[in-house]
Write a protein that holds these residues in place. Sequence first.
Motif, PDB file in Angstrom:
ATOM      1  N   LEU A  30       0.848  -1.189   0.000  1.00 22.84           N
ATOM      2  CA  LEU A  30       0.000   0.000   0.000  1.00 22.84           C
ATOM      3  C   LEU A  30       0.886   1.243   0.000  1.00 22.84           C
ATOM      4  CD1 LEU A  30      -2.612  -1.121   2.691  1.00 22.84           C
ATOM      5  CD2 LEU A  30      -2.966  -1.034   0.223  1.00 22.84           C
ATOM      6  N   LEU A  31       0.816   2.022  -1.065  1.00 30.01           N
ATOM      7  CA  LEU A  31       1.682   3.201  -1.161  1.00 30.01           C
ATOM      8  C   LEU A  31       1.231   4.319  -0.229  1.00 30.01           C
ATOM      9  CD1 LEU A  31       2.322   3.343  -5.025  1.00 30.01           C
ATOM     10  CD2 LEU A  31       3.698   2.276  -3.224  1.00 30.01           C
ATOM     11  N   GLY A  32      -0.057   4.378   0.073  1.00 24.46           N
ATOM     12  CA  GLY A  32      -0.558   5.354   1.036  1.00 24.46           C
ATOM     13  C   GLY A  32      -0.334   6.789   0.601  1.00 24.46           C
ATOM     14  N   PHE A  33       0.218   7.600   1.525  1.00 19.95           N
ATOM     15  CA  PHE A  33       0.496   9.014   1.256  1.00 19.95           C
ATOM     16  C   PHE A  33       2.015   9.221   1.262  1.00 19.95           C
ATOM     17  CE2 PHE A  33      -3.549   8.675   3.443  1.00 19.95           C
ATOM     18  CZ  PHE A  33      -4.395   9.398   2.612  1.00 19.95           C
ATOM     19  N   PRO A  34       2.660   9.135   0.099  1.00 22.76           N
ATOM     20  CA  PRO A  34       4.126   9.271   0.058  1.00 22.76           C
ATOM     21  C   PRO A  34       4.566  10.716   0.311  1.00 22.76           C
ATOM     22  CG  PRO A  34       3.234   9.046  -2.164  1.00 22.76           C
ATOM     23  CD  PRO A  34       2.078   8.886  -1.227  1.00 22.76           C
ATOM     24  N   THR A  35       5.015  10.985   1.524  1.00 21.05           N
ATOM     25  CA  THR A  35       5.487  12.324   1.896  1.00 21.05           C
ATOM     26  C   THR A  35       6.746  12.188   2.748  1.00 21.05           C
ATOM     27  OG1 THR A  35       4.095  12.304   3.878  1.00 21.05           O
ATOM     28  CG2 THR A  35       3.148  13.304   1.901  1.00 21.05           C
ATOM     29  N   LEU A  43       0.631  13.528   9.935  1.00 21.39           N
ATOM     30  CA  LEU A  43      -0.585  12.860   9.475  1.00 21.39           C
ATOM     31  C   LEU A  43      -1.029  11.769  10.447  1.00 21.39           C
ATOM     32  CD1 LEU A  43       0.077  12.491   5.623  1.00 21.39           C
ATOM     33  CD2 LEU A  43      -1.517  14.063   6.751  1.00 21.39           C
ATOM     34  N   PHE A  44      -0.045  11.075  11.029  1.00 19.18           N
ATOM     35  CA  PHE A  44      -0.369  10.030  12.006  1.00 19.18           C
ATOM     36  C   PHE A  44      -1.184  10.602  13.161  1.00 19.18           C
ATOM     37  CE2 PHE A  44       0.758   8.154  16.118  1.00 19.18           C
ATOM     38  CZ  PHE A  44       0.283   6.856  15.944  1.00 19.18           C
ATOM     39  N   PHE A  45      -0.741  11.712  13.731  1.00 19.23           N
ATOM     40  CA  PHE A  45      -1.442  12.292  14.876  1.00 19.23           C
ATOM     41  C   PHE A  45      -2.802  12.868  14.466  1.00 19.23           C
ATOM     42  CE2 PHE A  45       2.921  12.453  16.688  1.00 19.23           C
ATOM     43  CZ  PHE A  45       2.654  11.734  17.851  1.00 19.23           C
ATOM     44  N   VAL A  46      -2.894  13.448  13.269  1.00 14.38           N
ATOM     45  CA  VAL A  46      -4.170  13.996  12.793  1.00 14.38           C
ATOM     46  C   VAL A  46      -5.201  12.882  12.626  1.00 14.38           C
ATOM     47  CG1 VAL A  46      -5.343  15.090  10.830  1.00 14.38           C
ATOM     48  CG2 VAL A  46      -3.185  16.033  11.679  1.00 14.38           C
ATOM     49  N   PHE A  47      -4.801  11.797  11.935  1.00 13.35           N
ATOM     50  CA  PHE A  47      -5.739  10.705  11.681  1.00 13.35           C
ATOM     51  C   PHE A  47      -6.024   9.895  12.952  1.00 13.35           C
ATOM     52  CE2 PHE A  47      -4.415  11.358   7.211  1.00 13.35           C
ATOM     53  CZ  PHE A  47      -5.674  11.454   6.637  1.00 13.35           C
ATOM     54  N   LEU A  48      -5.050   9.818  13.857  1.00 14.34           N
ATOM     55  CA  LEU A  48      -5.290   9.148  15.141  1.00 14.34           C
ATOM     56  C   LEU A  48      -6.340   9.908  15.944  1.00 14.34           C
ATOM     57  CD1 LEU A  48      -4.584   6.991  17.256  1.00 14.34           C
ATOM     58  CD2 LEU A  48      -2.764   8.524  18.079  1.00 14.34           C
ATOM     59  N   HIS A 192      -2.938   3.433  -2.950  1.00 18.62           N
ATOM     60  CA  HIS A 192      -4.048   3.799  -2.070  1.00 18.62           C
ATOM     61  C   HIS A 192      -3.600   3.502  -0.644  1.00 18.62           C
ATOM     62  CE1 HIS A 192      -8.021   5.089  -1.252  1.00 18.62           C
ATOM     63  NE2 HIS A 192      -8.574   4.689  -2.390  1.00 18.62           N
ATOM     64  N   TYR A 193      -4.424   3.924   0.341  1.00 25.65           N
ATOM     65  CA  TYR A 193      -4.048   3.655   1.733  1.00 25.65           C
ATOM     66  C   TYR A 193      -4.862   2.507   2.329  1.00 25.65           C
ATOM     67  CZ  TYR A 193      -8.079   6.725   2.661  1.00 25.65           C
ATOM     68  OH  TYR A 193      -9.330   7.290   2.681  1.00 25.65           O
ATOM     69  N   PHE A 194      -5.719   1.901   1.531  1.00 21.66           N
ATOM     70  CA  PHE A 194      -6.407   0.681   1.950  1.00 21.66           C
ATOM     71  C   PHE A 194      -6.805  -0.101   0.706  1.00 21.66           C
ATOM     72  CE2 PHE A 194      -9.873   3.611   1.210  1.00 21.66           C
ATOM     73  CZ  PHE A 194     -10.941   2.836   0.775  1.00 21.66           C
ATOM     74  N   CYS A 195      -7.219  -1.338   0.902  1.00 22.11           N
ATOM     75  CA  CYS A 195      -7.597  -2.200  -0.225  1.00 22.11           C
ATOM     76  C   CYS A 195      -9.019  -1.863  -0.663  1.00 22.11           C
ATOM     77  CB  CYS A 195      -7.507  -3.667   0.182  1.00 22.11           C
ATOM     78  SG  CYS A 195      -5.814  -4.233   0.458  1.00 22.11           S
ATOM     79  N   TYR A 282     -10.345   5.978 -13.590  1.00 21.84           N
ATOM     80  CA  TYR A 282      -9.959   6.036 -12.186  1.00 21.84           C
ATOM     81  C   TYR A 282      -8.728   6.914 -12.013  1.00 21.84           C
ATOM     82  CZ  TYR A 282      -9.256   4.335  -7.440  1.00 21.84           C
ATOM     83  OH  TYR A 282      -9.115   4.243  -6.079  1.00 21.84           O
ATOM     84  N   ALA A 283      -8.842   8.013 -11.248  1.00 24.43           N
ATOM     85  CA  ALA A 283      -7.725   8.926 -10.989  1.00 24.43           C
ATOM     86  C   ALA A 283      -7.249   8.703  -9.568  1.00 24.43           C
ATOM     87  CB  ALA A 283      -8.168  10.375 -11.182  1.00 24.43           C
ATOM     88  N   TYR A 284      -6.079   8.086  -9.429  1.00 21.60           N
ATOM     89  CA  TYR A 284      -5.620   7.647  -8.110  1.00 21.60           C
ATOM     90  C   TYR A 284      -5.489   8.770  -7.092  1.00 21.60           C
ATOM     91  CZ  TYR A 284      -4.503   2.952  -9.770  1.00 21.60           C
ATOM     92  OH  TYR A 284      -4.583   1.689 -10.254  1.00 21.60           O
ATOM     93  N   ASN A 285      -4.748   9.824  -7.448  1.00 20.13           N
ATOM     94  CA  ASN A 285      -4.438  10.846  -6.459  1.00 20.13           C
ATOM     95  C   ASN A 285      -5.688  11.586  -5.997  1.00 20.13           C
ATOM     96  OD1 ASN A 285      -1.675  10.278  -6.457  1.00 20.13           O
ATOM     97  ND2 ASN A 285      -1.328  11.552  -8.255  1.00 20.13           N
ATOM     98  N   SER A 286      -6.547  11.968  -6.941  1.00 17.73           N
ATOM     99  CA  SER A 286      -7.783  12.642  -6.540  1.00 17.73           C
ATOM    100  C   SER A 286      -8.669  11.686  -5.759  1.00 17.73           C
ATOM    101  CB  SER A 286      -8.526  13.166  -7.774  1.00 17.73           C
ATOM    102  OG  SER A 286      -8.937  12.097  -8.599  1.00 17.73           O
ATOM    103  N   ASN A 287      -8.635  10.403  -6.121  1.00 22.33           N
ATOM    104  CA  ASN A 287      -9.476   9.435  -5.434  1.00 22.33           C
ATOM    105  C   ASN A 287      -9.054   9.239  -3.981  1.00 22.33           C
ATOM    106  OD1 ASN A 287     -11.669   7.347  -5.975  1.00 22.33           O
ATOM    107  ND2 ASN A 287     -10.108   6.147  -4.910  1.00 22.33           N
TER     108      ASN A 287
END
Length: 336
Positions: A30-35, A43-48, A192-195, A282-287
Amino acid sequence: MVLITNEEEPVTITKVLEVDNYTATIHFILLGFPTRPAFQLFLFFVFLAAYLLTLLENALIILAIRSDGQLHKPMYFFLSNLSFLEMWYVTVISPKMLVDFLSHDKTISFNGCMTQLYFFVTFVCTEYILLAVMAFDRHVAICNPLRYPVIMTNQLCGTLAAGCWLCGLVTAMIKMVFIARLHYCGTPHINHYFCDISPLLNVSCEDSSQAELVDFFLALMVIAVPLCVVVASYATILSTIIRIPSTQGRQKAFSTCASHLMVVILFYSTTLFTYARPKLMYAYNSNKAVSVLYTVIVPLLNPIIYCLRNREVKAALKKTILCKGSGPGEDVALRN
């Protein structure tokens, strides 16, 4: 096949199996958010925080509805089902996403990916149908108020809620039968960050047209039919509200369904953007950005919307929080 290296750096060991001339994968990445790492931590603390707040809000709503006898009505029975659903809905995705923010190893096993997808699809489909059932409940309450207790009995409410969950489970099972049997060569990178369904269809190394057709048909049934119920219900509700002679009566009638209407608009608008488009568009980044809306933001906002717009829920929550925060002596004082 095992990758061996003499370097000291940790590597991901990927095993593959030969199946019918395909190299079948047992892992996805899962590539997730490559930053940058620093932003990953942010991002970890925001989403937590969003995840924990979502669990807390929905748990409080369920507790308030169960503990307040005045909320033992069909409307709040369905609301407690929605809150229970969304607690599991975010739990299917958020823990793995949070771990990936802190880890360099972003792999997920084939079975883990399919399990995540199955429960995610189950909860999404269940929510579509449950929101339609809630719209029908509001339609009966406003358009047939005298017959409402006769129509919306406990037995019917229980049957409708069970039907929502059953439809979600069966729809997800049918989709999984077609998606899980596709061949995924090597170790596919899922952007994506999930399946999710569309990314998996895109990384399949064989013709996935049959799976796409089944997915499109089921999505049409699960999205279009409940949407028609919602539109028809609110068209009738609006027509009834307009005919109410007093302004106060119109405001009171509209206030009983305003919260649900806002939740419907939020959920349907964000998910339709994602699931109403074909694979090739399907547009990955916008999705990924839109997926954050309906997997993180919308579940976080739904309880707030219901609390702000509904006086009964707001009062029950205050009572629940005050009673939990006070001792026995203070409880007696509050009752007196």
